[in-house]
Design a protein around this motif. Structure first.
Motif, PDB file in Angstrom:
ATOM      1  N   ALA A  84      49.118  27.748  35.302  1.00 15.11           N
ATOM      2  CA  ALA A  84      49.407  27.566  36.021  1.00 15.11           C
ATOM      3  C   ALA A  84      50.665  29.011  36.145  1.00 15.11           C
ATOM      4  O   ALA A  84      51.649  29.159  36.211  1.00 15.11           O
ATOM      5  N   ARG A  85      49.358  29.936  36.375  1.00 16.57           N
ATOM      6  CA  ARG A  85      49.559  30.859  36.536  1.00 16.57           C
ATOM      7  C   ARG A  85      49.147  31.953  37.495  1.00 16.57           C
ATOM      8  O   ARG A  85      47.408  31.216  37.863  1.00 16.57           O
ATOM      9  N   LEU A  86      49.236  32.928  38.513  1.00 22.08           N
ATOM     10  CA  LEU A  86      48.597  33.742  39.625  1.00 22.08           C
ATOM     11  C   LEU A  86      47.447  34.384  38.589  1.00 22.08           C
ATOM     12  O   LEU A  86      47.800  34.564  37.485  1.00 22.08           O
ATOM     13  N   PRO A  87      46.060  34.348  39.499  1.00 20.77           N
ATOM     14  CA  PRO A  87      45.139  35.197  38.883  1.00 20.77           C
ATOM     15  C   PRO A  87      45.366  36.814  38.284  1.00 20.77           C
ATOM     16  O   PRO A  87      46.440  36.908  38.760  1.00 20.77           O
ATOM     17  N   ALA A  88      45.226  36.943  37.069  1.00 20.43           N
ATOM     18  CA  ALA A  88      45.393  38.671  36.687  1.00 20.43           C
ATOM     19  C   ALA A  88      44.536  39.434  37.825  1.00 20.43           C
ATOM     20  O   ALA A  88      45.860  40.204  38.422  1.00 20.43           O
ATOM     21  N   ARG A  89      43.644  39.344  39.136  1.00 25.45           N
ATOM     22  CA  ARG A  89      43.489  40.105  39.908  1.00 25.45           C
ATOM     23  C   ARG A  89      44.455  40.261  41.150  1.00 25.45           C
ATOM     24  O   ARG A  89      44.407  41.149  41.772  1.00 25.45           O
ATOM     25  N   CYS A  90      45.660  39.385  40.576  1.00 23.61           N
ATOM     26  CA  CYS A  90      46.695  39.309  41.754  1.00 23.61           C
ATOM     27  C   CYS A  90      48.152  40.283  41.900  1.00 23.61           C
ATOM     28  O   CYS A  90      48.143  40.421  40.561  1.00 23.61           O
ATOM     29  N   GLU A  91      48.242  40.435  43.037  1.00 25.27           N
ATOM     30  CA  GLU A  91      49.518  41.139  42.701  1.00 25.27           C
ATOM     31  C   GLU A  91      50.793  41.044  44.154  1.00 25.27           C
ATOM     32  O   GLU A  91      50.502  40.368  44.605  1.00 25.27           O
ATOM     33  N   PRO A  92      51.890  41.513  43.165  1.00 29.86           N
ATOM     34  CA  PRO A  92      52.892  40.836  43.940  1.00 29.86           C
ATOM     35  C   PRO A  92      53.069  41.124  44.894  1.00 29.86           C
ATOM     36  O   PRO A  92      52.660  42.817  45.410  1.00 29.86           O
ATOM     37  N   LEU A  93      53.578  41.112  46.281  1.00 29.57           N
ATOM     38  CA  LEU A  93      53.936  41.503  47.359  1.00 29.57           C
ATOM     39  C   LEU A  93      55.456  42.614  47.813  1.00 29.57           C
ATOM     40  O   LEU A  93      54.927  42.765  48.925  1.00 29.57           O
ATOM     41  N   HIS A  94      56.397  42.617  46.796  1.00 33.87           N
ATOM     42  CA  HIS A  94      57.274  43.453  46.177  1.00 33.87           C
ATOM     43  C   HIS A  94      58.306  43.370  47.905  1.00 33.87           C
ATOM     44  O   HIS A  94      58.060  44.090  48.291  1.00 33.87           O
ATOM     45  N   GLY A  95      58.708  42.031  48.425  1.00 31.14           N
ATOM     46  CA  GLY A  95      59.477  41.785  49.118  1.00 31.14           C
ATOM     47  C   GLY A  95      58.532  41.962  50.760  1.00 31.14           C
ATOM     48  O   GLY A  95      59.226  40.982  51.820  1.00 31.14           O
ATOM     49  N   ARG A  96      57.355  41.965  50.568  1.00 29.79           N
ATOM     50  CA  ARG A  96      56.809  41.988  52.337  1.00 29.79           C
ATOM     51  C   ARG A  96      56.656  40.855  52.699  1.00 29.79           C
ATOM     52  O   ARG A  96      56.284  39.507  51.345  1.00 29.79           O
ATOM     53  N   LYS A  97      56.366  40.512  53.883  1.00 35.53           N
ATOM     54  CA  LYS A  97      56.388  38.692  54.254  1.00 35.53           C
ATOM     55  C   LYS A  97      54.921  38.757  54.995  1.00 35.53           C
ATOM     56  O   LYS A  97      53.964  39.700  55.021  1.00 35.53           O
ATOM     57  N   ALA A  98      53.867  37.512  54.476  1.00 32.79           N
ATOM     58  CA  ALA A  98      53.470  36.807  54.304  1.00 32.79           C
ATOM     59  C   ALA A  98      52.486  36.686  55.916  1.00 32.79           C
ATOM     60  O   ALA A  98      53.864  35.441  56.473  1.00 32.79           O
ATOM     61  N   PRO A  99      51.758  36.894  56.539  1.00 34.98           N
ATOM     62  CA  PRO A  99      51.535  35.998  57.760  1.00 34.98           C
ATOM     63  C   PRO A  99      51.533  34.648  57.857  1.00 34.98           C
ATOM     64  O   PRO A  99      51.180  34.514  55.915  1.00 34.98           O
ATOM     65  N   ALA A 100      51.479  33.672  58.146  1.00 35.73           N
ATOM     66  CA  ALA A 100      51.570  32.548  58.400  1.00 35.73           C
ATOM     67  C   ALA A 100      49.549  31.672  58.643  1.00 35.73           C
ATOM     68  O   ALA A 100      48.858  33.147  59.343  1.00 35.73           O
ATOM     69  N   PRO A 101      49.063  30.974  58.087  1.00 34.73           N
ATOM     70  CA  PRO A 101      47.409  30.856  57.783  1.00 34.73           C
ATOM     71  C   PRO A 101      47.193  30.517  59.341  1.00 34.73           C
ATOM     72  O   PRO A 101      47.999  29.528  59.938  1.00 34.73           O
ATOM     73  N   GLU A 102      46.122  30.884  59.390  1.00 35.89           N
ATOM     74  CA  GLU A 102      45.425  30.695  61.371  1.00 35.89           C
ATOM     75  C   GLU A 102      44.626  29.946  61.371  1.00 35.89           C
ATOM     76  O   GLU A 102      44.652  29.092  62.788  1.00 35.89           O
ATOM     77  N   ILE A 103      44.839  28.476  60.013  1.00 36.48           N
ATOM     78  CA  ILE A 103      43.876  27.832  60.177  1.00 36.48           C
ATOM     79  C   ILE A 103      44.588  26.646  58.968  1.00 36.48           C
ATOM     80  O   ILE A 103      45.488  26.985  58.361  1.00 36.48           O
ATOM     81  N   SER A 104      44.151  25.380  60.044  1.00 39.15           N
ATOM     82  CA  SER A 104      45.392  24.692  58.861  1.00 39.15           C
ATOM     83  C   SER A 104      44.518  22.577  58.827  1.00 39.15           C
ATOM     84  O   SER A 104      43.419  23.117  58.522  1.00 39.15           O
ATOM     85  N   ALA A 105      44.325  22.574  56.995  1.00 43.35           N
ATOM     86  CA  ALA A 105      44.305  21.006  56.682  1.00 43.35           C
ATOM     87  C   ALA A 105      44.948  20.619  56.030  1.00 43.35           C
ATOM     88  O   ALA A 105      46.279  21.081  56.013  1.00 43.35           O
ATOM     89  N   SER A 106      44.665  18.533  55.615  1.00 43.58           N
ATOM     90  CA  SER A 106      45.562  18.461  55.841  1.00 43.58           C
ATOM     91  C   SER A 106      46.783  18.402  53.834  1.00 43.58           C
ATOM     92  O   SER A 106      46.950  18.145  53.783  1.00 43.58           O
ATOM     93  N   TRP A 107      45.774  19.024  53.558  1.00 48.75           N
ATOM     94  CA  TRP A 107      45.809  19.285  52.260  1.00 48.75           C
ATOM     95  C   TRP A 107      46.407  20.503  51.977  1.00 48.75           C
ATOM     96  O   TRP A 107      46.636  20.855  51.040  1.00 48.75           O
ATOM     97  N   PHE A 108      46.776  21.547  52.952  1.00 51.01           N
ATOM     98  CA  PHE A 108      47.028  22.551  52.826  1.00 51.01           C
ATOM     99  C   PHE A 108      48.742  22.883  53.363  1.00 51.01           C
ATOM    100  O   PHE A 108      48.718  22.319  54.561  1.00 51.01           O
ATOM    101  N   PRO A 109      49.678  23.065  52.473  1.00 53.80           N
ATOM    102  CA  PRO A 109      50.870  23.272  52.974  1.00 53.80           C
ATOM    103  C   PRO A 109      51.495  23.755  54.321  1.00 53.80           C
ATOM    104  O   PRO A 109      51.461  25.153  54.305  1.00 53.80           O
ATOM    105  N   SER A 110      52.369  23.334  55.730  1.00 56.92           N
ATOM    106  CA  SER A 110      52.398  24.288  56.720  1.00 56.92           C
ATOM    107  C   SER A 110      53.350  25.248  56.107  1.00 56.92           C
ATOM    108  O   SER A 110      53.475  26.359  57.000  1.00 56.92           O
ATOM    109  N   GLY A 111      54.122  25.169  55.266  1.00 54.52           N
ATOM    110  CA  GLY A 111      55.366  26.474  54.889  1.00 54.52           C
ATOM    111  C   GLY A 111      54.952  27.400  54.071  1.00 54.52           C
ATOM    112  O   GLY A 111      55.549  27.747  53.767  1.00 54.52           O
TER     113      GLY A 111
END
Length: 150
Positions: A84-111
């Motif tokens: 239940a932790r992000l993988p070690a190679r991941c870095e925090p966003l430090h307040g930056r906003k992420a863009p929305a995903p450009e594709i969707s699937a029923s198992w992927f939350p819209s927000g």
């Protein structure tokens, strides 16, 4: 003459309604033709079977769902992480906003982008309890795959 005019107006109305219904369905069909979705028991199996699955995904991740657009770099991924932790190679966003995903699937939350917590390579990531959601935009894919010699 009046009968012909009524017939022409009726045909235009029918074609207009048919076009209003058919055009969105044709776009959905066209977009869907260029998307692939796969499920894997583990992160290791996903990476073995599909080269485009990110290498930072832990081998022991479970219940991996993956969708990609074949005409670009749009990707989404869902996996259960045992620690239940992000993988070690991941870095925090430090307040930056992420863009929305450009594709969707029923198992992927819209927000998902609202809860983005970091970046793993060219992917934005969000963690809800032990479920990892990750997405890559086409522009990030292009930047990640750009030839460094250019």
């Amino acid at each position: 003459m009046r009968g012909v005019l009524i017939g022409v107006v009726g045909a235009v109305v029918v074609l207009g309604v048919a076009g209003a219904v058919a055009v969105p369905e044709a776009k959905e069909w066209f977009d869907g033709r260029h998307e692939q979705t796969s499920s894997y028991a583990t992160g290791k199996k996903a990476k073995e079977e599909r080269a485009s699955v990110p290498r930072w995904l832990p081998d022991d991740a479970a219940s991996v769902e993956y969708a990609m657009r074949t005409t670009g770099g749009e990707r989404i991924l869902k996996a259960t992480l045992h620690d239940a932790r992000l993988p070690a190679r991941c870095e925090p966003l430090h307040g930056r906003k992420a863009p929305a995903p450009e594709i969707s699937a029923s198992w992927f939350p819209s927000g998902a982008s609202d809860g983005a917590q970091g970046r793993c390579g060219s992917y934005y990531v969000s963690l809800e309890k032990d479920t990892l959601y990750a997405w890559q935009t086409h522009d990030d894919w292009v930047r990640d795959n750009r030839d460094p010699a250019r």
